[in-house]
Design a protein around this motif. Structure first.
Motif, PDB file in Angstrom:
ATOM      1  N   UNK A 209      35.962  -9.662  56.651  1.00 25.38           N
ATOM      2  CA  UNK A 209      37.136  -9.145  57.355  1.00 25.38           C
ATOM      3  C   UNK A 209      38.419  -9.380  56.549  1.00 25.38           C
ATOM      4  N   UNK A 210      38.542 -10.578  55.965  1.00 22.15           N
ATOM      5  CA  UNK A 210      39.704 -10.866  55.123  1.00 22.15           C
ATOM      6  C   UNK A 210      39.712  -9.951  53.908  1.00 22.15           C
ATOM      7  N   UNK A 211      38.517  -9.768  53.301  1.00 22.19           N
ATOM      8  CA  UNK A 211      38.412  -8.868  52.151  1.00 22.19           C
ATOM      9  C   UNK A 211      38.773  -7.438  52.529  1.00 22.19           C
ATOM     10  N   UNK A 212      38.357  -7.012  53.727  1.00 26.66           N
ATOM     11  CA  UNK A 212      38.699  -5.676  54.198  1.00 26.66           C
ATOM     12  C   UNK A 212      40.211  -5.504  54.315  1.00 26.66           C
ATOM     13  N   UNK A 213      40.870  -6.502  54.879  1.00 28.84           N
ATOM     14  CA  UNK A 213      42.323  -6.431  55.027  1.00 28.84           C
ATOM     15  C   UNK A 213      43.015  -6.382  53.670  1.00 28.84           C
ATOM     16  N   UNK A 214      42.581  -7.251  52.748  1.00 27.61           N
ATOM     17  CA  UNK A 214      43.189  -7.264  51.414  1.00 27.61           C
ATOM     18  C   UNK A 214      42.954  -5.942  50.680  1.00 27.61           C
ATOM     19  N   UNK A 215      41.750  -5.415  50.841  1.00 26.34           N
ATOM     20  CA  UNK A 215      41.436  -4.138  50.185  1.00 26.34           C
ATOM     21  C   UNK A 215      42.319  -3.020  50.731  1.00 26.34           C
ATOM     22  N   UNK A 216      42.520  -3.016  52.037  1.00 27.39           N
ATOM     23  CA  UNK A 216      43.378  -1.987  52.638  1.00 27.39           C
ATOM     24  C   UNK A 216      44.825  -2.124  52.159  1.00 27.39           C
ATOM     25  N   UNK A 217      45.340  -3.370  52.110  1.00 24.73           N
ATOM     26  CA  UNK A 217      46.709  -3.577  51.648  1.00 24.73           C
ATOM     27  C   UNK A 217      46.860  -3.191  50.174  1.00 24.73           C
ATOM     28  N   UNK A 218      45.816  -3.515  49.382  1.00 25.77           N
ATOM     29  CA  UNK A 218      45.848  -3.140  47.977  1.00 25.77           C
ATOM     30  C   UNK A 218      45.830  -1.624  47.817  1.00 25.77           C
ATOM     31  N   UNK A 219      45.054  -0.955  48.622  1.00 27.07           N
ATOM     32  CA  UNK A 219      44.992   0.503  48.585  1.00 27.07           C
ATOM     33  C   UNK A 219      46.344   1.110  48.946  1.00 27.07           C
ATOM     34  N   UNK A 220      47.001   0.572  49.949  1.00 27.00           N
ATOM     35  CA  UNK A 220      48.323   1.074  50.326  1.00 27.00           C
ATOM     36  C   UNK A 220      49.339   0.863  49.208  1.00 27.00           C
ATOM     37  N   UNK A 221      49.216  -0.283  48.527  1.00 29.32           N
ATOM     38  CA  UNK A 221      50.148  -0.573  47.430  1.00 29.32           C
ATOM     39  C   UNK A 221      49.948   0.404  46.277  1.00 29.32           C
ATOM     40  N   UNK A 222      48.690   0.714  45.948  1.00 29.55           N
ATOM     41  CA  UNK A 222      48.407   1.648  44.861  1.00 29.55           C
ATOM     42  C   UNK A 222      48.925   3.044  45.168  1.00 29.55           C
ATOM     43  N   UNK A 223      48.807   3.476  46.389  1.00 27.29           N
ATOM     44  CA  UNK A 223      49.143   4.855  46.776  1.00 27.29           C
ATOM     45  C   UNK A 223      50.530   4.995  47.409  1.00 27.29           C
ATOM     46  N   UNK A 224      51.285   3.914  47.358  1.00 32.00           N
ATOM     47  CA  UNK A 224      52.590   3.935  48.038  1.00 32.00           C
ATOM     48  C   UNK A 224      53.515   5.010  47.480  1.00 32.00           C
ATOM     49  N   UNK A 225      53.543   5.178  46.166  1.00 31.43           N
ATOM     50  CA  UNK A 225      54.484   6.118  45.524  1.00 31.43           C
ATOM     51  C   UNK A 225      53.858   7.475  45.235  1.00 31.43           C
ATOM     52  N   UNK A 226      52.650   7.675  45.712  1.00 30.36           N
ATOM     53  CA  UNK A 226      51.985   8.954  45.484  1.00 30.36           C
ATOM     54  C   UNK A 226      52.204   9.849  46.689  1.00 30.36           C
ATOM     55  N   UNK A 227      52.709  11.006  46.454  1.00 28.80           N
ATOM     56  CA  UNK A 227      52.981  11.944  47.528  1.00 28.80           C
ATOM     57  C   UNK A 227      51.709  12.749  47.835  1.00 28.80           C
ATOM     58  N   UNK A 228      51.433  12.872  49.108  1.00 28.16           N
ATOM     59  CA  UNK A 228      50.239  13.598  49.523  1.00 28.16           C
ATOM     60  C   UNK A 228      50.612  15.024  49.904  1.00 28.16           C
TER      61      UNK A 228
END
Length: 228
Positions: A209-228
């Motif tokens: 569960x902790x790994x899931x949360x960290x993975x999600x936060x990391x994913x948001x950080x990577x895609x933060x400046x990418x426009x969809x």
């Protein structure tokens, strides 16, 4: 987005669990099973069950996947104690828990080879074994003879009522405790590391569960400046 991800994850888990539930449902019996309510964390119950197993079961049955020294280590006995209590000084601590009956005797006396009980709790379930042990009845009431016993769980069973003395001379509470202790020991030998697995399981789930949360936060950080 997080809600959508968790929804998909729940569907995957449900898909994995559903076939298992079907298998469990298919393993039902035609009689209502009594709840064993055993507790493999109860070491005193396991010790009593081990002694009952040696005294009343091992004359015919083996537990070929267990060694005496493993039982000693898990139940809090020394190697000398376990050999004395369960093998009556006739085996070595490293020996497997094999029946004392000679080959061929079971077939000649009962018409069938006595099954090994190492994995019986996993095969049949604790409630089945508990109900079976308590399911013996006298076909002719009041006639306490070996040939007069039958079993409501398995009609015509070849296995005699090995707990007859407890059923006849003990209180209902004592008889219930004996059967529960036996089931407890059979549950233990079917998976000796079950308690360790339980204790490790919640830690693994927490880590995931902790790994899931960290993975999600990391994913948001990577895609933060990418426009969809």
């Amino acid at each position: 987005m997080m809600t959508s991800f968790l929804s998909r994850l729940s569907l995957v888990i449900a898909a994995m669990v559903f076939p298992v539930s079907l298998v469990l449902a298919a393993a039902s019996y035609n009689i209502e099973l009594e709840a064993a309510n055993n507790d493999i964390r109860d070491k005193e119950s396991l010790q009593r069950g081990a002694v009952h197993f040696a005294n009343y079961c091992m004359a015919c049955h083996s537990a070929q996947y267990m060694r005496y020294n493993r039982v000693a280590r898990d139940l809090g006995w020394t190697d000398e104690e376990v050999v004395e209590k369960l093998a009556f000084g006739q085996r070595l601590p490293v020996d497997h828990m094999m029946s004392f009956m000679e080959d061929g005797v079971s077939e000649s006396k009962f018409g069938i080879e006595a099954p090994d009980l190492s994995l019986m709790a996993r095969l049949k379930g604790n409630d089945y074994i508990y109900t079976f042990l308590r399911g013996y009845y006298l076909e002719n009431e009041g006639v306490w003879e070996p040939g007069n016993w039958n079993n409501k769980v398995l009609e015509g069973t070849s296995m005699p009522n090995v707990l007859e003395s407890f059923q006849k001379h003990s209180s209902p509470e004592e008889y219930e405790q004996v059967t529960r202790d036996l089931v407890n020991f059979l549950d233990y030998i079917a998976e000796p590391n079950k308690v360790e697995r339980w204790d490790l399981g919640w830690k693994v789930i927490l880590f995931l569960l902790v790994l899931l949360l960290l993975t999600y936060l990391l994913k948001r950080e990577y895609w933060r400046d990418v426009k969809h």
